[in-house]
Design a protein around this motif. Structure first.
Motif, PDB file in Angstrom:
ATOM      1  N   HIS A  39      -5.640  -0.170  15.461  1.00  0.00           N
ATOM      2  CA  HIS A  39      -5.754  -0.879  14.204  1.00  0.00           C
ATOM      3  C   HIS A  39      -4.691  -1.309  13.407  1.00  0.00           C
ATOM      4  CE1 HIS A  39      -9.353   2.482  12.939  1.00  0.00           C
ATOM      5  NE2 HIS A  39      -9.075   2.357  14.301  1.00  0.00           N
ATOM      6  N   GLY A  40      -4.687  -1.691  12.457  1.00  0.00           N
ATOM      7  CA  GLY A  40      -3.421  -2.136  11.702  1.00  0.00           C
ATOM      8  C   GLY A  40      -3.189  -3.511  12.039  1.00  0.00           C
ATOM      9  N   MET A  41      -2.117  -3.838  12.450  1.00  0.00           N
ATOM     10  CA  MET A  41      -1.537  -5.270  12.468  1.00  0.00           C
ATOM     11  C   MET A  41      -2.556  -6.018  13.404  1.00  0.00           C
ATOM     12  SD  MET A  41       1.524  -5.687  11.644  1.00  0.00           S
ATOM     13  CE  MET A  41       2.502  -7.049  12.532  1.00  0.00           C
ATOM     14  N   GLN A  43      -5.768  -6.547  13.160  1.00  0.00           N
ATOM     15  CA  GLN A  43      -6.559  -7.284  12.344  1.00  0.00           C
ATOM     16  C   GLN A  43      -6.455  -8.678  12.250  1.00  0.00           C
ATOM     17  OE1 GLN A  43      -6.836  -5.062   8.789  1.00  0.00           O
ATOM     18  NE2 GLN A  43      -8.136  -3.437   9.521  1.00  0.00           N
ATOM     19  N   ARG A  44      -5.129  -9.247  12.258  1.00  0.00           N
ATOM     20  CA  ARG A  44      -4.803 -10.320  11.605  1.00  0.00           C
ATOM     21  C   ARG A  44      -4.622 -11.675  12.818  1.00  0.00           C
ATOM     22  NH1 ARG A  44      -3.614  -7.180   9.489  1.00  0.00           N
ATOM     23  NH2 ARG A  44      -4.258  -6.496   7.504  1.00  0.00           N
TER      24      ARG A  44
ATOM     25  N   THR B  30      -0.614   3.114   8.336  1.00  0.00           N
ATOM     26  CA  THR B  30      -1.019   3.196   9.664  1.00  0.00           C
ATOM     27  C   THR B  30      -0.203   4.252  10.630  1.00  0.00           C
ATOM     28  OG1 THR B  30      -1.791   1.091   9.729  1.00  0.00           O
ATOM     29  CG2 THR B  30      -2.025   2.086  11.576  1.00  0.00           C
ATOM     30  N   SER B 115       2.519  -0.553  14.576  1.00  0.00           N
ATOM     31  CA  SER B 115       2.613  -0.883  13.748  1.00  0.00           C
ATOM     32  C   SER B 115       3.751  -0.437  12.538  1.00  0.00           C
ATOM     33  CB  SER B 115       1.031  -1.004  12.653  1.00  0.00           C
ATOM     34  OG  SER B 115       0.417  -0.125  13.451  1.00  0.00           O
ATOM     35  N   MET B 458      -2.117  -4.934   4.162  1.00  0.00           N
ATOM     36  CA  MET B 458      -1.664  -4.912   5.675  1.00  0.00           C
ATOM     37  C   MET B 458      -2.596  -3.578   6.093  1.00  0.00           C
ATOM     38  SD  MET B 458       0.715  -5.940   7.587  1.00  0.00           S
ATOM     39  CE  MET B 458       1.084  -5.585   9.234  1.00  0.00           C
ATOM     40  N   THR B 459      -2.644  -2.552   5.320  1.00  0.00           N
ATOM     41  CA  THR B 459      -3.519  -1.340   5.905  1.00  0.00           C
ATOM     42  C   THR B 459      -4.879  -1.285   5.935  1.00  0.00           C
ATOM     43  OG1 THR B 459      -2.811  -0.412   3.785  1.00  0.00           O
ATOM     44  CG2 THR B 459      -1.459   0.339   5.627  1.00  0.00           C
TER      45      THR B 459
END
Ligand SMILES: Cc1ncc(C[n+]2csc(CCOP(=O)(O)OP(=O)(O)O)c2C)c(N)n1
Ligand code: SF4
Lengths: 193, 536
Positions: A39-41, A43-44, B30, B115, B458-459
């Motif tokens: 998850h987290g970063m 997504q972009r 995260t 992250s 971001m989250t």
């Protein structure tokens, strides 16, 4: 029985729906399952992966050891290659051939596909075209699932059931479209394996 | 009850709800975010009227949870590992006050920094505070520990830490639920001064905490989460903590490891079992996800006993998360790898979404700063941190939440004028406000850009406490209204925005610019939901 599967793609391509559909099918088939996702970063527009493990015996690790995956399902061709160190000698790569190009130095598609073809067991499928035929390019991930379903030790009807459960809330049309995409993907693999 | 397929995070949430939770407090981060998110959408939690709103930051979350515990009810607080730094003052002192209602502190570590900006190990904090840790090895233990943690906390009169790491937080497996416990009734602490940490009272409480240590150790020794597993080959004994136990067992397909094992999922370390392992075996290997905290303890400063292997002597890598292969190598197995990654495969780093307002902000700012030169933009943590990468190359720092404003101030104090801070709306109310007050008090020549996308992007787009309040907060902190400017980060306003930025950069005092445009991801989600509602 054990299926260790790496799911790969780019953020937003719907690999988690593939994981969810297989997960439901596995649970309905009374199998053990572990599925880890990032998850987290991610997504972009970054690369995303999920380790999906199914077995008739309890599973220890959430992560698949290198060289032990039975199957790589990738919704993007370059991403399929990123996980080759995980693939076992007899494992299958089932990948979409349509690139997702969001970086300046993306390699030539021909070069990527040439590398996919070097893998002993592979299926390269234009999932976008097949999804469009089924009714919507968005069902691309489900075409991939259909193509990969041939290499899963789960009866196809269970996977169809998983799709019904997953999309049931969205109405009958969406379910039928995805079932069509699923079957078209499966048919492609049956013909091309 | 039936089996459910759950993320580690979700299992913690469900375990807490079933274990009599009355309130959960959290700030997103995260890999901890999904705990609160699960409780927020849980119908059961709504029916039980469980408190489940985001807090402004981890410290306010921790303190609210302590307050709920004071009132006799069971509370849980959740954050990512660096969030515990923010909550640390409250956390450390909560060990001294003790609890009334059970209190669980969930800290989610991120080894390998998937992250995060570091990979600190929360177990050090629990050891520092001298409280028990529960460290689940699988999703079922996530559930069971959240369920049982409240009781443990109430029995030992201390907060209990539930420590997880990324892999478990974000991996799904089946979980079996237990029967639902009733929430506690409101009940004041029997000693009205328990929570008053005046030195005289604190000294007494602290002594009690010290006296309490053997009970905590005893709980660990008899805990079902810890076990001594016999083995036939005593050349080596293995201590495997939390999720590391899975990676160990993965290497034995029949699940029969020849070496004796102590599986540790509850701390303080179970002394009896560890001592037995040490006495039985010729050497010890420690497998733990995170820093080598257990290894260091067993080894001791002088390292005079039997050989201890782990991350410190290079048997396992000193940093990063574990996996089955790393553990296989440590055990002396040959690791089979597939084919290498072809050299044509390129990195695919994350980037700001197309159409994101932060993009326009950086285009405006880069233009406005041309005459001053680069190296003076202090940014913060959020989606906008991706402005560090090409094509923007727009920012020069990202240290901890809130640091943009205060670092800009420090640099301006040093003579780097103008100094610019770039901070998101959620980060601003998390810990930017107090720094802005510092700048106002000294009228520091800084330009603060609060890039307001109305969410915690971001989250994954959680509600931001800043929403609709930023201008009033800045005014309230004493920023002159003439130097608070709201703008719209869109291409068509580029020239106008650059002009405003240039004016404010030239101003020798505190200015705050607020580019406002909703995150396109939350915007799209909102539209979809609205459409769904109108169809229903
Ligand atoms: C102390 C701490 N808590 C939480 C996080 C996780 N985190 C990273 S950025 C962020 C919020 C960003 O929101 P905002 O400032 O509004 O910027 P956006 O991402 O929306 O652009 C959070 C919660 C963190 N890195 N450190
Ligand atoms: S999630 Fe929202 S804030 Fe983050 S990059 Fe995308 S549009 Fe921008």
């Amino acid at each position: 029985m054990k299926n260790d599967i790496i799911l790969a793609g780019v953020g937003g391509q719907g690999i988690l729906s593939i994981a969810a559909a297989i997960g439901l099918a596995a649970v309905n088939n009374k199998l053990y399952i572990k599925q880890s996702e990032v998850h987290g970063m991610s997504q972009r527009g970054g690369d995303v992966q999920s380790h999906l493990r199914i077995s008739d015996a309890p599973i220890a690790s959430d992560l698949i050891p290198a060289g032990k995956a039975d199957l790589i399902i990738s919704v993007e061709p370059m991403e399929a290659l990123r996980y080759l160190p995980w693939l076992s000698a007899e494992g299958w790569v089932v990948t979409n051939t349509v690139p997702f190009n969001n970086i300046p130095d993306y390699p030539q598609t021909e070069e990527i596909l040439a590398n996919v073809k070097k893998v002993k067991n592979h299926i390269a499928i234009d999932a976008e075209a097949i999804a469009k035929q089924a009714g919507s390019a968005r069902a691309m991930n489900i075409v991939m699932l259909g193509a990969a379903s041939l290499f899963l030790d789960i009866p196809f009807e269970r996977i169809e059931e998983g799709i019904r459960q997953l999309f049931g809330k969205k109405g009958n049309d969406v379910v039928e479209l995805n079932l069509k995409a699923l079957r078209a993907g499966r048919e492609f693999s049956e013909k091309n394996r | 009850m039936s089996k459910l397929l759950m993320l580690g995070d979700e299992a913690i949430a469900q375990g807490a709800i079933d274990g009599g939770l009355s309130g959960i407090y959290a700030y997103p981060g995260t890999p901890s975010t999904e705990i609160m998110e699960f409780v927020q959408v849980s119908k059961q939690a709504a029916d039980l009227n469980i408190h489940r709103q985001w807090s402004a930051n981890e410290k306010t979350a921790m303190e609210s949870a302590i307050g709920m515990s004071y009132a006799g009810k069971r509370a849980m607080v959740c954050f990512k590992h660096v969030g515990l730094n923010v909550a640390a003052d409250a956390f450390m002192n909560a060990a001294v006050t003790g609890v009334n209602g059970g209190l669980i502190v969930v800290s989610a570590d991120d080894p390998s920094m998937h992250s995060s900006q570091n990979e600190q190990d929360s177990r050090f904090y629990a050891k520092f505070a001298m409280i028990p840790i529960l460290e689940p090895a699988n999703q079922q233990e996530c559930y069971d520990m959240a369920y049982y943690g409240f009781e443990l906390s109430e029995k030992l009169n201390v907060p209990v830490m539930l420590r997880i790491t990324t892999r478990l937080a974000h991996s799904r497996a089946d979980v079996l639920r237990k029967e639902i416990k009733k929430q506690n009734d409101i009940k004041l602490p029997s000693d009205p001064r328990q929570f008053v940490l005046l030195p005289a009272i604190a000294r007494k409480n602290y002594k009690n905490l010290l006296l309490n240590q053997p009970s905590m150790e005893m709980e660990s020794e008899k805990s079902a989460f810890n076990s001594y597993i016999q083995g036939t080959n005593t050349d080596m004994g293995i201590i495997a903590t939390g999720i590391a136990y899975n990676y160990l067992m993965e290497n034995y397909p029949d699940r029969k490891c020849p070496y004796p094992i102590v599986k540790v999922s509850q701390y303080p370390l179970p002394k009896k079992q560890i001592t037995e392992l040490y006495n039985t075996c010729k050497s010890i290997m420690v497998l733990e996800e995170g820093y080598p905290i257990v290894e260091e303890m067993i080894k001791g400063y002088l390292n005079v006993g039997k050989p201890i292997h782990g991350r410190l002597d290079g048997t396992l890598p000193r940093d990063g998360e574990l996996n089955p292969n790393i553990v296989a190598k440590a055990l002396g197995f040959t690791v089979t790898e597939g084919q290498p990654v072809p050299s044509i495969v390129k990195q695919r780093p994350p980037s700001l979404c197309q159409g994101c307002g932060h993009r326009d902000v950086y285009e405006d700012l880069n233009e406005a700063l041309k005459e001053y030169g680069t190296g003076r933009v202090f940014a913060d943590i959020g989606c906008y941190t991706l402005g560090a990468l090409p094509p923007f190359n727009a920012i020069n720092s990202c240290v901890d939440m809130g640091a943009s404003i205060t670092m800009a101030k420090g640099a301006a104090d040093a003579g780097l004028v103008p100094a610019v801070a770039v901070i998101g709306d959620s980060t601003f109310t998390h810990s930017g406000m107090t720094g802005l007050l510092d700048a106002v008090v000294e009228n520091s020549p800084i330009t603060v850009i609060i890039s307001d996308n109305s969410t915690t992007g971001m989250t994954g787009g959680q509600t931001s406490s800043a929403h609709g309040r930023i201008v009033e907060i800045c005014k309230g902190l004493g920023v002159h209204p003439d130097h608070i400017k709201v703008m719209t980060p869109l291409k068509k306003f580029h020239e106008e925005n650059v002009r405003i930025m240039k004016e404010e950069l030239a101003y020798q005092g505190v200015s705050v610019l607020i580019p406002q445009r909703e995150c396109i991801q939350t915007f799209a989600r909102r539209k979809k939901e609205e459409k769904k509602e109108s169809n229903d």
